[in-house]
Write a protein that holds these residues in place. Sequence first.
Motif, PDB file in Angstrom:
ATOM      1  N   GLU A  53      -7.960  -5.528 -10.137  1.00  0.00           N
ATOM      2  CA  GLU A  53      -8.723  -4.303  -9.898  1.00  0.00           C
ATOM      3  C   GLU A  53      -9.589  -4.187 -10.949  1.00  0.00           C
ATOM      4  OE1 GLU A  53      -7.729  -1.371  -8.070  1.00  0.00           O
ATOM      5  OE2 GLU A  53      -6.309  -2.716  -6.857  1.00  0.00           O
ATOM      6  N   SER A  54     -10.752  -3.080 -10.877  1.00  0.00           N
ATOM      7  CA  SER A  54     -11.868  -3.090 -11.898  1.00  0.00           C
ATOM      8  C   SER A  54     -11.452  -2.760 -13.154  1.00  0.00           C
ATOM      9  CB  SER A  54     -12.925  -2.224 -11.321  1.00  0.00           C
ATOM     10  OG  SER A  54     -12.543  -1.045 -11.071  1.00  0.00           O
ATOM     11  N   ASP A  55     -10.528  -2.125 -13.213  1.00  0.00           N
ATOM     12  CA  ASP A  55      -9.874  -1.662 -14.630  1.00  0.00           C
ATOM     13  C   ASP A  55      -9.081  -2.676 -15.123  1.00  0.00           C
ATOM     14  OD1 ASP A  55      -7.655  -1.665 -13.136  1.00  0.00           O
ATOM     15  OD2 ASP A  55      -7.301   0.678 -13.526  1.00  0.00           O
ATOM     16  N   GLY A  56      -8.980  -3.797 -14.723  1.00  0.00           N
ATOM     17  CA  GLY A  56      -8.086  -4.814 -15.506  1.00  0.00           C
ATOM     18  C   GLY A  56      -6.715  -5.074 -15.153  1.00  0.00           C
ATOM     19  N   GLN A  57      -6.291  -4.166 -14.373  1.00  0.00           N
ATOM     20  CA  GLN A  57      -4.724  -4.322 -13.850  1.00  0.00           C
ATOM     21  C   GLN A  57      -4.772  -5.141 -12.473  1.00  0.00           C
ATOM     22  OE1 GLN A  57      -2.231  -0.332 -13.926  1.00  0.00           O
ATOM     23  NE2 GLN A  57      -4.347   0.642 -13.704  1.00  0.00           N
ATOM     24  N   PHE A  58      -3.631  -5.978 -12.604  1.00  0.00           N
ATOM     25  CA  PHE A  58      -3.654  -7.081 -11.440  1.00  0.00           C
ATOM     26  C   PHE A  58      -2.457  -7.111 -10.936  1.00  0.00           C
ATOM     27  CE2 PHE A  58      -2.948  -9.827 -15.217  1.00  0.00           C
ATOM     28  CZ  PHE A  58      -2.166 -10.535 -14.626  1.00  0.00           C
ATOM     29  N   ALA A  59      -1.885  -7.558  -9.763  1.00  0.00           N
ATOM     30  CA  ALA A  59      -0.813  -7.627  -9.285  1.00  0.00           C
ATOM     31  C   ALA A  59      -0.888  -8.725  -8.417  1.00  0.00           C
ATOM     32  CB  ALA A  59      -0.672  -6.353  -7.994  1.00  0.00           C
ATOM     33  N   ALA A  60       0.431  -9.383  -8.289  1.00  0.00           N
ATOM     34  CA  ALA A  60       0.787 -10.781  -7.852  1.00  0.00           C
ATOM     35  C   ALA A  60       1.835 -10.818  -6.944  1.00  0.00           C
ATOM     36  CB  ALA A  60       0.951 -11.912  -8.791  1.00  0.00           C
ATOM     37  N   TYR A  61       1.723 -11.602  -5.791  1.00  0.00           N
ATOM     38  CA  TYR A  61       2.881 -11.834  -4.578  1.00  0.00           C
ATOM     39  C   TYR A  61       2.697 -13.047  -4.276  1.00  0.00           C
ATOM     40  CZ  TYR A  61       5.018 -11.317  -0.196  1.00  0.00           C
ATOM     41  OH  TYR A  61       6.076 -11.322   0.859  1.00  0.00           O
ATOM     42  N   VAL A  62       3.979 -13.789  -4.355  1.00  0.00           N
ATOM     43  CA  VAL A  62       4.036 -15.083  -3.859  1.00  0.00           C
ATOM     44  C   VAL A  62       4.734 -15.298  -2.547  1.00  0.00           C
ATOM     45  CG1 VAL A  62       5.103 -17.478  -4.339  1.00  0.00           C
ATOM     46  CG2 VAL A  62       4.503 -15.717  -6.197  1.00  0.00           C
ATOM     47  N   PRO A  63       4.106 -15.410  -1.462  1.00  0.00           N
ATOM     48  CA  PRO A  63       4.714 -15.461  -0.133  1.00  0.00           C
ATOM     49  C   PRO A  63       5.704 -16.319   0.046  1.00  0.00           C
ATOM     50  CG  PRO A  63       2.214 -15.608   0.180  1.00  0.00           C
ATOM     51  CD  PRO A  63       2.742 -15.624  -1.309  1.00  0.00           C
ATOM     52  N   GLY A  64       6.806 -15.738   0.559  1.00  0.00           N
ATOM     53  CA  GLY A  64       8.046 -16.574   0.935  1.00  0.00           C
ATOM     54  C   GLY A  64       8.816 -16.746  -0.240  1.00  0.00           C
ATOM     55  N   TYR A  65       8.581 -16.351  -1.438  1.00  0.00           N
ATOM     56  CA  TYR A  65       9.469 -16.470  -2.561  1.00  0.00           C
ATOM     57  C   TYR A  65      10.299 -15.248  -2.839  1.00  0.00           C
ATOM     58  CZ  TYR A  65      10.256 -18.329  -7.402  1.00  0.00           C
ATOM     59  OH  TYR A  65      10.715 -18.659  -8.395  1.00  0.00           O
ATOM     60  N   ARG A  66      11.447 -15.767  -3.149  1.00  0.00           N
ATOM     61  CA  ARG A  66      12.788 -14.617  -3.253  1.00  0.00           C
ATOM     62  C   ARG A  66      12.533 -13.942  -4.235  1.00  0.00           C
ATOM     63  NH1 ARG A  66      18.516 -17.669  -3.689  1.00  0.00           N
ATOM     64  NH2 ARG A  66      18.475 -18.040  -5.940  1.00  0.00           N
ATOM     65  N   TYR A  67      12.016 -14.288  -5.390  1.00  0.00           N
ATOM     66  CA  TYR A  67      11.789 -13.383  -6.513  1.00  0.00           C
ATOM     67  C   TYR A  67      10.547 -12.900  -6.560  1.00  0.00           C
ATOM     68  CZ  TYR A  67      16.069 -15.658  -8.097  1.00  0.00           C
ATOM     69  OH  TYR A  67      17.450 -16.029  -8.070  1.00  0.00           O
ATOM     70  N   GLN A  68      10.321 -11.718  -6.593  1.00  0.00           N
ATOM     71  CA  GLN A  68       9.149 -11.167  -6.713  1.00  0.00           C
ATOM     72  C   GLN A  68       9.005 -10.000  -7.929  1.00  0.00           C
ATOM     73  OE1 GLN A  68       6.499 -11.627  -5.041  1.00  0.00           O
ATOM     74  NE2 GLN A  68       7.446 -12.998  -3.357  1.00  0.00           N
ATOM     75  N   ALA A  69       8.005 -10.138  -9.065  1.00  0.00           N
ATOM     76  CA  ALA A  69       8.041  -9.275  -9.820  1.00  0.00           C
ATOM     77  C   ALA A  69       6.620  -9.107 -10.749  1.00  0.00           C
ATOM     78  CB  ALA A  69       9.041  -9.796 -10.995  1.00  0.00           C
ATOM     79  N   ALA A  70       6.197  -8.284 -11.519  1.00  0.00           N
ATOM     80  CA  ALA A  70       5.286  -8.264 -11.995  1.00  0.00           C
ATOM     81  C   ALA A  70       4.886  -9.373 -12.958  1.00  0.00           C
ATOM     82  CB  ALA A  70       4.948  -6.886 -12.759  1.00  0.00           C
TER      83      ALA A  70
END
Length: 480
Positions: A283-300
């Motif tokens: 995001e323009s304010d510096g926050q960012f999010a991540a996602y790994v397709p097919g990965y059973r663990y998802q977290a920030a």
Amino acid sequence: MRTALRTAIATALVAGVAITAPALAAGAAFAAGTTPAPKATAAAPAVTADGAPAAAPAVTAEDAPAVTAEDAPAVTAEDAPVRTVQLAGGLSAKVYAKGDQHPYYTATVVRDGHVLGELKAGGGYAQQDTEVFAGHSVTLNSEGEVTATAVDTPKGTLVRTETLLTGTVAKIYKVNQLDYRAELFRQGSPVGVVEANSRSAAGQDNGEFFVLNQDGTTHNWIGNIAPNTPGLYRLVDGTVLQLAKKDGRFGLQLIENGKGRGYTYVNGARAVWTFGKAVVVLESDGQFAAYVPGYRYQAAPKPVVEAPAPVTTGECTVQQVVPSVFGLGWTVALTNDLEKGPKAVLTDEQGEVRGTADRAHPFDSAVGLKIEGAGTLAPRFGQRTQGGDTPFRWTSFPALPKGCEKDGSTASPTPSATTGTNVTANNAGQTSVVPKGGVAAGAELGASDDSTALVAAGAASLAAAGLGFVVLRRRASARV
């Protein structure tokens, strides 16, 4: 006098006479001092005790409270737009002047009382910002001038309809080769448009992310958001990214084998890239999010904490605890012992052992642990989160204490070709990230992203309430 007035009014009420007062004229302005109060009048003359009509006493300024400028809320220069511009297609734009050291303009585009989006130009932003709203191309330049021109927005051919995690419906259209468009609806009402023209695009609604790739594939997830504090972050698959801010803009770079591969900065509302398999929205304010397709663990993304220094636990035994590529608070204890050899123990956040590797069993395929050079004085430890051809990420075992050398020992093996991913050397001697898959990274060294925001009615940012999807359209203009 006031006693006489009360007596007269009471007498009039007893007689059933209505007392009225004229209202202030519409649009009347308040002066800095007091405003004279109008005199009260009677609908019918009052009657005295002896039956004779009596004149109604006048109400003076002494009887009415004064209204001063202090009672009216102040409107500051920051709250008030420089100008409001009426545009074609029922659009209007409120133009604001902002910034101190680097002045710039913003324009809030509105139609039918709904905010469609915001443009920024001048200062640390582009000399002009252009986006399409409701079939009109709206442009804000660095002087604060706003124009709008009607454009044809091709809808394309509907290829499928998807329902997102929160119930939002996405209608996916193919406009052209490597050009797809998604129209988003909630309970039948439009809440945004995302268009991926040659590059992937992303929208988000109060923490729900929707990524549309230029081949028509999509990703959808909720959360996994990291703060906007510059520093190193590790994704759930072990990928390490570094967040930085330069000239008022945030950027990310891949860290591989301890080296940065070049920042890419966001220009506009947000940008989307892939690093290996991980899809990342900044995001323009510096926050960012991540996602790994097919990965059973998802977290920030987790801030990378420096590993503690090695600790000598015996005459020729040393141990060091390092973070696991699994993230989630998992760690690996690396023990190097002259007689027993190296050993790696994977532990989860509850302290439960999830896997081990040692000299006798150097590979634990169940959890992706591997030791190379187990018979040398300088072994190294590899870990990975997936099987197949997924590369290992290597860490050296802590060195043995002095005086623990053994005759005839061999040196550490040369790092294998699996160390590092998605890196290509260029002729200038620098390196650039070349991400794979449907999302083009555009992460050439020091490059800037060329995204701008197209915001539908009720759009929201990460920090705002969930009023609708903030959408983004990629284009090849307005580079800075």
